[in-house]
Write an enzyme that holds these catalytic residues in place. Structure first.
Site, PDB file in Angstrom:
ATOM      1  N   ARG A  13       0.831  -1.220   0.000  1.00  0.00           N
ATOM      2  CA  ARG A  13       0.000   0.000   0.000  1.00  0.00           C
ATOM      3  C   ARG A  13       0.858   1.261   0.000  1.00  0.00           C
ATOM      4  O   ARG A  13       0.413   2.329  -0.403  1.00  0.00           O
ATOM      5  CB  ARG A  13      -0.945   0.013   1.206  1.00  0.00           C
ATOM      6  CG  ARG A  13      -1.893  -1.158   1.252  1.00  0.00           C
ATOM      7  CD  ARG A  13      -2.774  -1.253   0.006  1.00  0.00           C
ATOM      8  NE  ARG A  13      -3.779  -2.305   0.129  1.00  0.00           N
ATOM      9  CZ  ARG A  13      -3.624  -3.574  -0.234  1.00  0.00           C
ATOM     10  NH1 ARG A  13      -2.475  -3.982  -0.768  1.00  0.00           N
ATOM     11  NH2 ARG A  13      -4.602  -4.449  -0.066  1.00  0.00           N
ATOM     12  N   ASP A  61      16.843   7.192  25.361  1.00  0.00           N
ATOM     13  CA  ASP A  61      16.104   7.723  26.519  1.00  0.00           C
ATOM     14  C   ASP A  61      16.651   7.106  27.796  1.00  0.00           C
ATOM     15  O   ASP A  61      16.798   5.888  27.883  1.00  0.00           O
ATOM     16  CB  ASP A  61      14.598   7.428  26.397  1.00  0.00           C
ATOM     17  CG  ASP A  61      13.763   8.396  27.240  1.00  0.00           C
ATOM     18  OD1 ASP A  61      14.198   8.728  28.362  1.00  0.00           O
ATOM     19  OD2 ASP A  61      12.695   8.824  26.774  1.00  0.00           O
ATOM     20  N   LYS A  85      12.605   3.289  29.451  1.00  0.00           N
ATOM     21  CA  LYS A  85      11.665   3.441  28.331  1.00  0.00           C
ATOM     22  C   LYS A  85      12.219   2.916  27.009  1.00  0.00           C
ATOM     23  O   LYS A  85      11.518   2.234  26.255  1.00  0.00           O
ATOM     24  CB  LYS A  85      11.297   4.922  28.162  1.00  0.00           C
ATOM     25  CG  LYS A  85      10.405   5.450  29.254  1.00  0.00           C
ATOM     26  CD  LYS A  85      10.020   6.894  28.968  1.00  0.00           C
ATOM     27  CE  LYS A  85       9.030   7.379  30.018  1.00  0.00           C
ATOM     28  NZ  LYS A  85       8.572   8.761  29.752  1.00  0.00           N
ATOM     29  N   ASP A 128      11.001  16.223  26.005  1.00  0.00           N
ATOM     30  CA  ASP A 128       9.983  17.052  26.658  1.00  0.00           C
ATOM     31  C   ASP A 128      10.594  18.209  27.451  1.00  0.00           C
ATOM     32  O   ASP A 128       9.963  18.727  28.361  1.00  0.00           O
ATOM     33  CB  ASP A 128       9.113  16.181  27.590  1.00  0.00           C
ATOM     34  CG  ASP A 128       9.926  15.579  28.720  1.00  0.00           C
ATOM     35  OD1 ASP A 128      11.161  15.760  28.733  1.00  0.00           O
ATOM     36  OD2 ASP A 128       9.324  14.939  29.591  1.00  0.00           O
ATOM     37  N   CYS A 169      17.101  27.355  12.677  1.00  0.00           N
ATOM     38  CA  CYS A 169      17.164  26.202  13.574  1.00  0.00           C
ATOM     39  C   CYS A 169      16.318  26.483  14.822  1.00  0.00           C
ATOM     40  O   CYS A 169      15.702  27.542  14.945  1.00  0.00           O
ATOM     41  CB  CYS A 169      18.607  25.886  13.934  1.00  0.00           C
ATOM     42  SG  CYS A 169      19.356  27.038  15.111  1.00  0.00           S
ATOM     43  N   CYS A 172      17.065  29.671  16.493  1.00  0.00           N
ATOM     44  CA  CYS A 172      16.542  30.866  15.816  1.00  0.00           C
ATOM     45  C   CYS A 172      15.123  31.160  16.323  1.00  0.00           C
ATOM     46  O   CYS A 172      14.723  32.314  16.446  1.00  0.00           O
ATOM     47  CB  CYS A 172      16.462  30.656  14.307  1.00  0.00           C
ATOM     48  SG  CYS A 172      18.040  30.485  13.478  1.00  0.00           S
ATOM     49  N   CYS A 184       4.153  18.944  29.413  1.00  0.00           N
ATOM     50  CA  CYS A 184       2.949  18.256  29.897  1.00  0.00           C
ATOM     51  C   CYS A 184       2.997  17.978  31.397  1.00  0.00           C
ATOM     52  O   CYS A 184       1.970  17.737  32.012  1.00  0.00           O
ATOM     53  CB  CYS A 184       2.681  17.002  29.075  1.00  0.00           C
ATOM     54  SG  CYS A 184       4.017  15.838  29.050  1.00  0.00           S
TER      55      CYS A 184
HETATM   56 ZN   LIG Z   1      19.715  29.120  14.240  1.00  0.00          ZN
END
Ligand SMILES: [Zn+2]
Length: 256
Positions: A13, A61, A85, A128, A169, A172, A184
């Site tokens: 697919r 992680d 994790k 995070d 980046c 910036c 969160c």
């Molecule tokens: Zn930059």
């Protein structure tokens, strides 16, 4: 490199798509995804990429699974609480996708992480926190690696795609001296909010692996209350201390 008859059936697919085809599936197969942060975003991005046939995935992680992760980090269960994790994600994904080569780095990301960049590499910032985002950004600028970064907190989501010399980046956008505290842990999140951003992040990453350069330099903002997406250009800040006049390694031709 070719793909086998079995792979042709499995990915049929995807191969049907005019901008994938057999050649595109080989590009996906010969790509490497470095996923930094294996939480709400990272588990879903890793899952989609493994399912799509990305040949090599590196999971980075140092965190452990907590019970408060379970409503949105769907690879984990109560039995995984307290375990690393990246390691848990590796075990579960490897069982489901034995054809994919998965590496585990059960440690926090650092810019001295030893990795093999001989493949077409795309870095996914799924972390995070602000410090890690800057570290990953610097790493990608220095090593001329494409970066797909995503963040979600409360009902706001943000994504951007960086590529050396084609866009600004992360620094910036958010210079290091500006403190961004929303995550969160402090403002809450619903699982499908993270899922929305993770799906987009995986989709953009696959497009990059297929050679699509249109995504670079774009910033996407998602409002989970109105369900509106906004797009902006991530332009280079001429005073950026990270991506302006920074010595970079040779840009990988495979992404061009
Ligand atoms: Zn930059």
């Amino acid at each position: 490199m070719n793909i086998s008859d079995k792979e042709f059936m499995r990915y049929s697919r995807q191969i049907l798509l005019s901008n994938v085809g057999e050649h595109g599936q080989i590009r996906i197969k010969t790509s490497q995804a470095i996923i930094v942060g294996v939480g709400g975003l990272g588990t879903l991005v890793a899952h989609y990429l493994a399912a799509a046939g990305v040949g090599e995935i590196v999971l980075v992680d140092g965190d452990k699974v907590e019970s408060s992760n379970l409503p949105r980090q769907l690879l984990f269960s109560e039995n995984d609480i307290g375990k690393n994790k990246a390691t848990v994600a590796f075990i579960k994904l490897q069982q489901q996708y034995p054809n994919i080569h998965i590496n585990v780095r059960a440690e926090m990301f650092t810019d001295v992480l030893q990795l093999d960049y001989s493949k077409q590499t795309v870095v996914f910032d799924c972390c995070d926190n602000f410090e890690s985002r800057h570290l990953i950004n610097r790493f990608c600028v220095k090593n001329s690696l494409p970066l797909i970064s995503a963040a979600a907190a409360n009902f706001s989501g943000q994504l951007f795609a960086y590529y050396p010399s084609m866009s600004g980046c992360y620094n910036c956008l958010y210079p290091e001296q500006i403190e961004v505290n929303d995550n969160c842990r402090s403002v809450g999140i619903l699982g499908p909010m993270v899922g929305t951003l993770a799906s987009m992040q995986a989709l953009i990453g696959l497009k990059v692996m297929l050679g699509d350069k249109q995504v670079f330099g774009k910033l996407w903002l998602f409002d989970g209350n109105t369900f509106q997406w906004r797009t902006a250009l991530l332009e280079q800040d001429p005073s950026c201390s990270v991506c302006v006049n920074t010595e970079q390694h040779v840009i990988k031709e495979s992404v061009a």
